[in-house]
Motif scaffolding. Structure first.
Motif, PDB file in Angstrom:
ATOM      1  N   ASN A 134       0.808  -1.225   0.000  1.00 23.59           N
ATOM      2  CA  ASN A 134       0.000   0.000   0.000  1.00 23.59           C
ATOM      3  C   ASN A 134       0.845   1.282   0.000  1.00 23.59           C
ATOM      4  OD1 ASN A 134       0.920  -0.441   2.595  1.00 23.59           O
ATOM      5  ND2 ASN A 134      -0.903   0.393   3.596  1.00 23.59           N
ATOM      6  N   THR A 135       2.157   1.152  -0.270  1.00 20.17           N
ATOM      7  CA  THR A 135       3.008   2.353  -0.317  1.00 20.17           C
ATOM      8  C   THR A 135       2.714   3.128  -1.601  1.00 20.17           C
ATOM      9  OG1 THR A 135       4.727   1.153   0.874  1.00 20.17           O
ATOM     10  CG2 THR A 135       5.386   3.202  -0.203  1.00 20.17           C
ATOM     11  N   ARG A 136       2.455   4.436  -1.457  1.00 23.17           N
ATOM     12  CA  ARG A 136       2.100   5.251  -2.624  1.00 23.17           C
ATOM     13  C   ARG A 136       3.057   6.417  -2.834  1.00 23.17           C
ATOM     14  NH1 ARG A 136      -0.072   1.443  -3.531  1.00 23.17           N
ATOM     15  NH2 ARG A 136      -2.276   0.888  -3.399  1.00 23.17           N
ATOM     16  N   MET A 137       3.888   6.690  -1.814  1.00 20.07           N
ATOM     17  CA  MET A 137       4.743   7.881  -1.933  1.00 20.07           C
ATOM     18  C   MET A 137       5.992   7.728  -1.066  1.00 20.07           C
ATOM     19  SD  MET A 137       3.599  11.831  -1.070  1.00 20.07           S
ATOM     20  CE  MET A 137       2.453  12.021  -2.430  1.00 20.07           C
ATOM     21  N   VAL A 138       7.114   8.228  -1.602  1.00 19.90           N
ATOM     22  CA  VAL A 138       8.320   8.394  -0.778  1.00 19.90           C
ATOM     23  C   VAL A 138       8.554   9.895  -0.692  1.00 19.90           C
ATOM     24  CG1 VAL A 138      10.804   7.978  -0.581  1.00 19.90           C
ATOM     25  CG2 VAL A 138       9.327   6.197  -1.545  1.00 19.90           C
ATOM     26  N   PHE A 139       8.670  10.415   0.526  1.00 25.38           N
ATOM     27  CA  PHE A 139       8.869  11.855   0.710  1.00 25.38           C
ATOM     28  C   PHE A 139      10.280  12.077   1.246  1.00 25.38           C
ATOM     29  CE2 PHE A 139       8.821  15.979   2.582  1.00 25.38           C
ATOM     30  CZ  PHE A 139       7.894  16.718   1.854  1.00 25.38           C
ATOM     31  N   LEU A 140      11.112  12.697   0.396  1.00 25.15           N
ATOM     32  CA  LEU A 140      12.511  12.939   0.775  1.00 25.15           C
ATOM     33  C   LEU A 140      12.751  14.405   1.068  1.00 25.15           C
ATOM     34  CD1 LEU A 140      14.323  11.126  -2.196  1.00 25.15           C
ATOM     35  CD2 LEU A 140      13.898  10.171   0.083  1.00 25.15           C
ATOM     36  N   GLU A 141      13.669  14.631   1.983  1.00 28.59           N
ATOM     37  CA  GLU A 141      14.230  15.973   2.127  1.00 28.59           C
ATOM     38  C   GLU A 141      15.731  15.752   1.981  1.00 28.59           C
ATOM     39  OE1 GLU A 141      12.425  18.466   5.325  1.00 28.59           O
ATOM     40  OE2 GLU A 141      14.510  18.877   5.840  1.00 28.59           O
ATOM     41  N   THR A 142      16.378  16.476   1.076  1.00 30.64           N
ATOM     42  CA  THR A 142      17.827  16.318   0.904  1.00 30.64           C
ATOM     43  C   THR A 142      18.460  17.590   0.374  1.00 30.64           C
ATOM     44  OG1 THR A 142      19.603  14.988  -0.087  1.00 30.64           O
ATOM     45  CG2 THR A 142      17.616  15.184  -1.400  1.00 30.64           C
ATOM     46  N   PRO A 143      19.498  18.144   1.049  1.00 27.72           N
ATOM     47  CA  PRO A 143      19.993  17.746   2.364  1.00 27.72           C
ATOM     48  C   PRO A 143      18.923  18.038   3.420  1.00 27.72           C
ATOM     49  CG  PRO A 143      21.486  19.320   1.292  1.00 27.72           C
ATOM     50  CD  PRO A 143      20.229  19.301   0.503  1.00 27.72           C
ATOM     51  N   THR A 144      18.961  17.294   4.521  1.00 28.84           N
ATOM     52  CA  THR A 144      17.922  17.467   5.524  1.00 28.84           C
ATOM     53  C   THR A 144      18.196  18.664   6.423  1.00 28.84           C
ATOM     54  OG1 THR A 144      18.987  16.040   7.154  1.00 28.84           O
ATOM     55  CG2 THR A 144      17.476  14.978   5.593  1.00 28.84           C
ATOM     56  N   ASN A 145      17.113  19.148   6.952  1.00 26.73           N
ATOM     57  CA  ASN A 145      17.104  20.265   7.896  1.00 26.73           C
ATOM     58  C   ASN A 145      17.082  19.666   9.296  1.00 26.73           C
ATOM     59  OD1 ASN A 145      16.416  22.494   9.427  1.00 26.73           O
ATOM     60  ND2 ASN A 145      14.607  23.056   8.246  1.00 26.73           N
ATOM     61  N   PRO A 146      18.070  19.824  10.153  1.00 25.71           N
ATOM     62  CA  PRO A 146      19.236  20.678  10.008  1.00 25.71           C
ATOM     63  C   PRO A 146      20.558  19.922   9.866  1.00 25.71           C
ATOM     64  CG  PRO A 146      18.810  20.311  12.327  1.00 25.71           C
ATOM     65  CD  PRO A 146      17.866  19.422  11.567  1.00 25.71           C
ATOM     66  N   VAL A 147      20.558  18.571   9.915  1.00 25.79           N
ATOM     67  CA  VAL A 147      21.864  17.886  10.006  1.00 25.79           C
ATOM     68  C   VAL A 147      22.399  17.416   8.651  1.00 25.79           C
ATOM     69  CG1 VAL A 147      21.753  17.297  12.450  1.00 25.79           C
ATOM     70  CG2 VAL A 147      20.756  15.733  10.793  1.00 25.79           C
ATOM     71  N   MET A 148      21.772  17.912   7.579  1.00 27.47           N
ATOM     72  CA  MET A 148      22.346  17.822   6.235  1.00 27.47           C
ATOM     73  C   MET A 148      22.639  16.384   5.772  1.00 27.47           C
ATOM     74  SD  MET A 148      22.315  21.118   5.971  1.00 27.47           S
ATOM     75  CE  MET A 148      23.116  21.502   4.451  1.00 27.47           C
ATOM     76  N   ILE A 149      21.685  15.482   6.055  1.00 26.93           N
ATOM     77  CA  ILE A 149      21.814  14.111   5.552  1.00 26.93           C
ATOM     78  C   ILE A 149      21.364  14.122   4.087  1.00 26.93           C
ATOM     79  CG2 ILE A 149      20.967  11.723   5.791  1.00 26.93           C
ATOM     80  CD1 ILE A 149      20.348  12.534   8.789  1.00 26.93           C
ATOM     81  N   ILE A 150      22.110  13.403   3.248  1.00 22.08           N
ATOM     82  CA  ILE A 150      21.816  13.391   1.812  1.00 22.08           C
ATOM     83  C   ILE A 150      21.149  12.075   1.440  1.00 22.08           C
ATOM     84  CG2 ILE A 150      22.828  13.683  -0.490  1.00 22.08           C
ATOM     85  CD1 ILE A 150      23.677  16.009   1.115  1.00 22.08           C
ATOM     86  N   SER A 151      20.113  12.156   0.615  1.00 22.80           N
ATOM     87  CA  SER A 151      19.539  10.943   0.021  1.00 22.80           C
ATOM     88  C   SER A 151      19.944  10.889  -1.441  1.00 22.80           C
ATOM     89  CB  SER A 151      18.014  10.947   0.140  1.00 22.80           C
ATOM     90  OG  SER A 151      17.634  10.792   1.485  1.00 22.80           O
ATOM     91  N   ASP A 152      20.260   9.694  -1.910  1.00 23.34           N
ATOM     92  CA  ASP A 152      20.655   9.499  -3.309  1.00 23.34           C
ATOM     93  C   ASP A 152      19.375   9.519  -4.157  1.00 23.34           C
ATOM     94  OD1 ASP A 152      21.354   8.403  -5.799  1.00 23.34           O
ATOM     95  OD2 ASP A 152      22.987   7.241  -4.924  1.00 23.34           O
ATOM     96  N   LEU A 153      19.148  10.642  -4.840  1.00 29.21           N
ATOM     97  CA  LEU A 153      17.873  10.850  -5.535  1.00 29.21           C
ATOM     98  C   LEU A 153      17.634   9.793  -6.613  1.00 29.21           C
ATOM     99  CD1 LEU A 153      18.156  14.732  -5.780  1.00 29.21           C
ATOM    100  CD2 LEU A 153      16.486  13.454  -4.406  1.00 29.21           C
ATOM    101  N   GLN A 154      18.691   9.452  -7.367  1.00 22.60           N
ATOM    102  CA  GLN A 154      18.527   8.469  -8.434  1.00 22.60           C
ATOM    103  C   GLN A 154      18.251   7.078  -7.857  1.00 22.60           C
ATOM    104  OE1 GLN A 154      19.032   9.296 -12.078  1.00 22.60           O
ATOM    105  NE2 GLN A 154      17.680   7.513 -11.928  1.00 22.60           N
TER     106      GLN A 154
END
Ligand code: P1T
Length: 379
Positions: A134-154
């Motif tokens: 039932n997963t319909r969406m992945v919601f990313l924040e990158t870099p994150t607020n405030p500790v700047m974690i990066i998600s690999d968008l591709q």
């Protein structure tokens, strides 16, 4: 066409009635119709407004999207995007997001039968493992607020798309000048325009851009139907802001790098969070998907007491929430922007009582450094 050319011209055609080179503020609630069903494409200002339309076209062009919708705030834009999922659906979210996003998902939308899983999206295999039927969406924040974690968008887009799941990215910290998530497969990009897109700390707003026609049609329907629209004046302010986005981001990035380097060497600073720093564990990934590292820097001075001293001793930097404006803002995430995040989560991610966040402004770099230096000396 280059980025700045688009920023200055996309959506910004001279006004058809007067030739005004700047899109006017169409401060009107409605439009005269020539006859029943005969009008110029504008019926009522919640539904359409030429100033807002110009801004929506402008930001869509900057992100490389076909459609754009502007909302009354970044939170209103995120809330509208979440109307694409329904009761019984599941959404995967980066476990470090702006505190308001966490609050919207856990305190408001979870009451309507939407299920959220907060995962460390910096590893795409965690996203893959969290996907359910039932997963319909992945919601990313990158870099994150405030500790700047990066998600690999591709990588995240690839695992999500393999299961037919759409990917949203909050691109507020980078702006489309430094990162264009759609180039890596992301489906919907959202911004708090309050930040870099406006750039002058004088308006609150949000925008969502996307390419999928069906999702765009629904988002437009939600924008009009729920009505959390951006006003003509605020739309105009953001339009003015994006014209100088490239030059502003260049300077934010330049000063951000210099200030991160200064903090990294400072004896009172225990840890810094800046993707441009070689010590950031995802520096290479940041370099791959971002054009620069921007002006957001967080650093840990080890205790609430020392953080308070720094925050209260600065003279040039202003103690305030928000970011992305011309003036340098300094804040305390644990008690300000991320107070609504669970204590255990805050501790795990690094949002400690000693963490201080800076939105590096456009003042002379050496003046900002001198101010931080005198404040740190007192800590
Ligand atoms: O404040 P608003 O325009 O509603 O935007 C919310 C928002 C969304 N996404 C990110 C990444 C954000 O940083 C924000 C707002 N952030 C702050 C006010 C802040 O000081 O971090």
């Amino acid at each position: 066409m280059g980025f700045s050319t688009k920023a200055i011209h996309a959506g910004n055609e001279p006004d058809p009635t007067t030739g005004a080179v700047t899109v006017p503020i169409y401060q009107t609630s409605t439009y005269a119709q020539e006859g029943l069903g005969k009008h110029k494409g504008f019926e009522y200002a919640r539904t359409q407004n030429p100033t807002r339309l110009a801004l929506e076209r402008n930001i869509a062009a900057l992100e490389g999207a076909k459609f754009g919708y502007a909302f009354a705030s970044g939170m209103a834009a995120i809330d509208a995007i979440l109307r694409l999922v329904h009761a019984g659906d599941h959404v995967i979210v980066s476990d470090n997001t702006y505190g308001g996003t966490f609050r919207l998902f856990t305190r408001i939308l979870s009451n309507y039968g939407i299920e959220f899983s907060f995962v460390d999206t910096s590893d795409a295999s965690n996203v893959e493992a969290a996907i359910k039927d039932n997963t319909r969406m992945v919601f990313l924040e990158t870099p994150t607020n405030p500790v700047m974690i990066i998600s690999d968008l591709q990588a995240v887009s690839d695992v999500a798309h393999a299961r037919g799941v759409r990917v949203v990215c909050d691109n507020t910290f980078m702006s489309p000048y430094l990162q264009r998530p759609m180039e890596f497969g992301v489906d919907i990009v959202v911004h708090s325009t309050t930040k870099y897109l406006n750039g002058h700390s004088d308006g609150v707003g949000g925008v969502a851009v996307l390419n999928d026609e069906k999702d765009a049609e629904w988002l437009g329907f939600v924008q009009n139907g729920a009505g959390a629209i951006l006003s003509p004046f605020d739309s105009w302010l953001v339009l003015r802001g994006t014209k100088t986005l490239a030059v502003r981001m260049e300077q934010h990035d330049k000063s951000g790098r210099a200030i991160a380097a200064f903090l990294e060497e400072h004896p009172k600073v225990e840890k810094i969070y800046y993707p441009g720093s070689l010590s950031h564990r995802q520096h290479d990934l940041a370099k791959r998907q971002q054009k620069g590292f921007g002006g957001m820097v967080a650093f840990d001075v080890g205790s609430l007491e020392r953080a308070r001293t720094v925050l209260e001793a600065v003279r040039l930097c202003t103690l305030a929430e928000s970011l992305g404006g011309v003036e340098t803002l300094i804040s305390h995430p644990a008690t300000m922007t991320h107070a609504s995040v669970l204590v255990e989560t805050r501790q795990r991610i690094g949002i400690t009582d000693g963490l201080v966040r800076i939105s590096v402004g456009l003042e002379d770099t050496e003046d900002i450094i001198a101010d931080l230096d005198q404040a740190l000396d007192k800590a």
